[in-house]
Design a protein around this motif. Structure first.
Motif, PDB file in Angstrom:
ATOM      1  N   GLU A 175      12.080   4.322   3.305  1.00  0.00           N
ATOM      2  CA  GLU A 175      11.090   5.065   4.101  1.00  0.00           C
ATOM      3  C   GLU A 175       9.991   4.144   4.617  1.00  0.00           C
ATOM      4  OE1 GLU A 175      10.696   9.523   2.305  1.00  0.00           O
ATOM      5  OE2 GLU A 175      10.221   7.884   0.929  1.00  0.00           O
ATOM      6  N   ILE A 176       9.558   3.238   3.770  1.00  0.00           N
ATOM      7  CA  ILE A 176       8.515   2.288   4.174  1.00  0.00           C
ATOM      8  C   ILE A 176       9.008   1.445   5.335  1.00  0.00           C
ATOM      9  CG2 ILE A 176       7.196   0.244   3.483  1.00  0.00           C
ATOM     10  CD1 ILE A 176       7.159   1.460   0.621  1.00  0.00           C
ATOM     11  N   HIS A 177      10.209   0.912   5.209  1.00  0.00           N
ATOM     12  CA  HIS A 177      10.780   0.067   6.252  1.00  0.00           C
ATOM     13  C   HIS A 177      10.841   0.835   7.580  1.00  0.00           C
ATOM     14  CE1 HIS A 177      13.220  -3.111   7.990  1.00  0.00           C
ATOM     15  NE2 HIS A 177      14.053  -2.177   8.423  1.00  0.00           N
ATOM     16  N   PHE A 178      11.376   2.042   7.537  1.00  0.00           N
ATOM     17  CA  PHE A 178      11.519   2.869   8.732  1.00  0.00           C
ATOM     18  C   PHE A 178      10.154   3.191   9.358  1.00  0.00           C
ATOM     19  CE2 PHE A 178      11.456   7.228  10.415  1.00  0.00           C
ATOM     20  CZ  PHE A 178      12.313   7.076  11.500  1.00  0.00           C
ATOM     21  N   GLN A 179       9.237   3.699   8.543  1.00  0.00           N
ATOM     22  CA  GLN A 179       7.937   4.130   9.063  1.00  0.00           C
ATOM     23  C   GLN A 179       7.089   2.963   9.546  1.00  0.00           C
ATOM     24  OE1 GLN A 179       6.078   6.685   6.150  1.00  0.00           O
ATOM     25  NE2 GLN A 179       7.584   8.286   6.442  1.00  0.00           N
ATOM     26  N   LEU A 180       7.064   1.892   8.799  1.00  0.00           N
ATOM     27  CA  LEU A 180       6.263   0.730   9.182  1.00  0.00           C
ATOM     28  C   LEU A 180       6.813   0.074  10.449  1.00  0.00           C
ATOM     29  CD1 LEU A 180       3.708  -0.621   8.226  1.00  0.00           C
ATOM     30  CD2 LEU A 180       5.073  -2.074   6.726  1.00  0.00           C
ATOM     31  N   VAL A 235      -1.314   3.571   8.877  1.00  0.00           N
ATOM     32  CA  VAL A 235      -0.911   3.560   7.467  1.00  0.00           C
ATOM     33  C   VAL A 235      -1.779   4.526   6.667  1.00  0.00           C
ATOM     34  CG1 VAL A 235      -0.815   2.139   5.368  1.00  0.00           C
ATOM     35  CG2 VAL A 235       0.103   1.252   7.533  1.00  0.00           C
ATOM     36  N   LYS A 236      -3.064   4.551   6.976  1.00  0.00           N
ATOM     37  CA  LYS A 236      -3.967   5.492   6.295  1.00  0.00           C
ATOM     38  C   LYS A 236      -3.513   6.937   6.544  1.00  0.00           C
ATOM     39  CE  LYS A 236      -8.863   6.566   5.856  1.00  0.00           C
ATOM     40  NZ  LYS A 236     -10.212   6.293   6.315  1.00  0.00           N
ATOM     41  N   LEU A 294       0.821  -1.213   0.000  1.00  0.00           N
ATOM     42  CA  LEU A 294       0.000   0.000   0.000  1.00  0.00           C
ATOM     43  C   LEU A 294       0.858   1.268   0.000  1.00  0.00           C
ATOM     44  CD1 LEU A 294      -2.944  -0.728   2.474  1.00  0.00           C
ATOM     45  CD2 LEU A 294      -3.058  -0.486  -0.002  1.00  0.00           C
ATOM     46  N   LEU A 295       1.975   1.215   0.696  1.00  0.00           N
ATOM     47  CA  LEU A 295       2.828   2.395   0.827  1.00  0.00           C
ATOM     48  C   LEU A 295       3.817   2.560  -0.325  1.00  0.00           C
ATOM     49  CD1 LEU A 295       3.571   2.047   4.655  1.00  0.00           C
ATOM     50  CD2 LEU A 295       2.160   3.823   3.581  1.00  0.00           C
ATOM     51  N   SER A 296       3.984   1.520  -1.143  1.00  0.00           N
ATOM     52  CA  SER A 296       5.032   1.521  -2.165  1.00  0.00           C
ATOM     53  C   SER A 296       4.851   2.572  -3.254  1.00  0.00           C
ATOM     54  CB  SER A 296       5.178   0.136  -2.801  1.00  0.00           C
ATOM     55  OG  SER A 296       4.015  -0.194  -3.519  1.00  0.00           O
ATOM     56  N   ASP A 297       3.629   3.010  -3.499  1.00  0.00           N
ATOM     57  CA  ASP A 297       3.417   4.048  -4.510  1.00  0.00           C
ATOM     58  C   ASP A 297       3.803   5.432  -3.991  1.00  0.00           C
ATOM     59  OD1 ASP A 297       2.500   2.232  -6.358  1.00  0.00           O
ATOM     60  OD2 ASP A 297       0.380   2.581  -5.906  1.00  0.00           O
ATOM     61  N   ARG A 298       3.918   5.575  -2.701  1.00  0.00           N
ATOM     62  CA  ARG A 298       4.120   6.886  -2.089  1.00  0.00           C
ATOM     63  C   ARG A 298       5.518   7.088  -1.515  1.00  0.00           C
ATOM     64  NH1 ARG A 298       0.410   9.781   0.578  1.00  0.00           N
ATOM     65  NH2 ARG A 298      -0.580  11.071  -0.876  1.00  0.00           N
ATOM     66  N   PHE A 299       6.141   5.993  -1.037  1.00  0.00           N
ATOM     67  CA  PHE A 299       7.404   6.116  -0.318  1.00  0.00           C
ATOM     68  C   PHE A 299       8.459   5.178  -0.893  1.00  0.00           C
ATOM     69  CE2 PHE A 299       3.996   6.998   2.779  1.00  0.00           C
ATOM     70  CZ  PHE A 299       4.356   8.278   3.189  1.00  0.00           C
ATOM     71  N   SER A 300       9.718   5.518  -0.639  1.00  0.00           N
ATOM     72  CA  SER A 300      10.816   4.633  -1.034  1.00  0.00           C
ATOM     73  C   SER A 300      10.813   3.410  -0.120  1.00  0.00           C
ATOM     74  CB  SER A 300      12.160   5.360  -0.913  1.00  0.00           C
ATOM     75  OG  SER A 300      12.501   5.531   0.458  1.00  0.00           O
ATOM     76  N   GLU A 301      11.507   2.380  -0.538  1.00  0.00           N
ATOM     77  CA  GLU A 301      11.572   1.152   0.260  1.00  0.00           C
ATOM     78  C   GLU A 301      12.163   1.427   1.646  1.00  0.00           C
ATOM     79  OE1 GLU A 301      13.600  -3.242  -0.111  1.00  0.00           O
ATOM     80  OE2 GLU A 301      12.993  -2.217  -1.959  1.00  0.00           O
TER      81      GLU A 301
END
Length: 178
Positions: free
Chosen positions: A19-24, A59-60, A10-17
């Motif tokens: 950033e996703i790893h860090f935020q999630l 996530v939303k 879900l986050l892949s269209d908005r953030f780099s890998e």
């Protein structure tokens, strides 16, 4: 693991890998109250419905451009944990670097005055480092509430004043000796 995979997609269209790893990870640590290493150890565990909803709404919020710090309500600054909300700016890394330089290179001040304290990050960090009379001024009552909570949480001795710091004439009348 399935939850992580789903939300990464879900986050892949908005953030780099990265950033996703860090935020999630930060979101999962916060919701599940476990460390990153424990996340790895419990990768196949089930998540209860309540926690799953918190993750979903987190996530939303990320997808709606809400900063992760505001979602989890906390940030680390100069080895202290600070509460943050949408009522205060998130302390910037540059500010943390400035505080570190002051602590490292400055002579011990007689007192500290932080004008526009926001979360209280600067006043609290410098107070803990120098253990001197510290006063923080903030105009916004909601931000002042966050700063006071942070001072108490971190056992700092900071005097707080609610005042419009742009009103210099009145500012000069304040007695900062407490």
């Amino acid at each position: 693991g399935d939850v992580i995979t789903h939300y990464k997609e879900l986050l892949s269209d908005r953030f780099s890998e990265q950033e996703i790893h860090f935020q999630l990870n930060w979101l999962l640590e916060h919701v599940l109250q476990i460390s990153t290493s424990q996340l790895v150890l419990h990768y196949e565990d089930r998540i209860n419905e309540s926690d799953l909803l918190k993750i979903h709404f987190g996530v939303k919020d990320l997808l709606n451009d809400k900063p992760i710090q505001h979602i989890v309500g906390e940030v680390e600054f100069d080895d202290i944990k600070l509460n943050v909300s949408d009522k205060v700016l998130i302390p910037r890394p540059e500010t943390e670097e400035l505080v570190s330089l002051i602590i490292k290179d400055a002579f011990k001040p007689k007192s500290i005055l932080d004008i526009g304290t926001g979360s209280g990050a600067i006043a609290i960090s410098l107070n803990k480092a120098f253990e001197v009379s510290t006063t923080a001024i903030e105009e916004d009552k909601d931000a002042l509430t966050v700063a006071i909570e942070n001072s108490l949480k971190n056992k700092a001795t900071v005097g707080f004043i609610k005042h419009d710091f742009l009103d210099l004439e009145e500012l000069l009348k304040i007695d900062f000796s407490f």
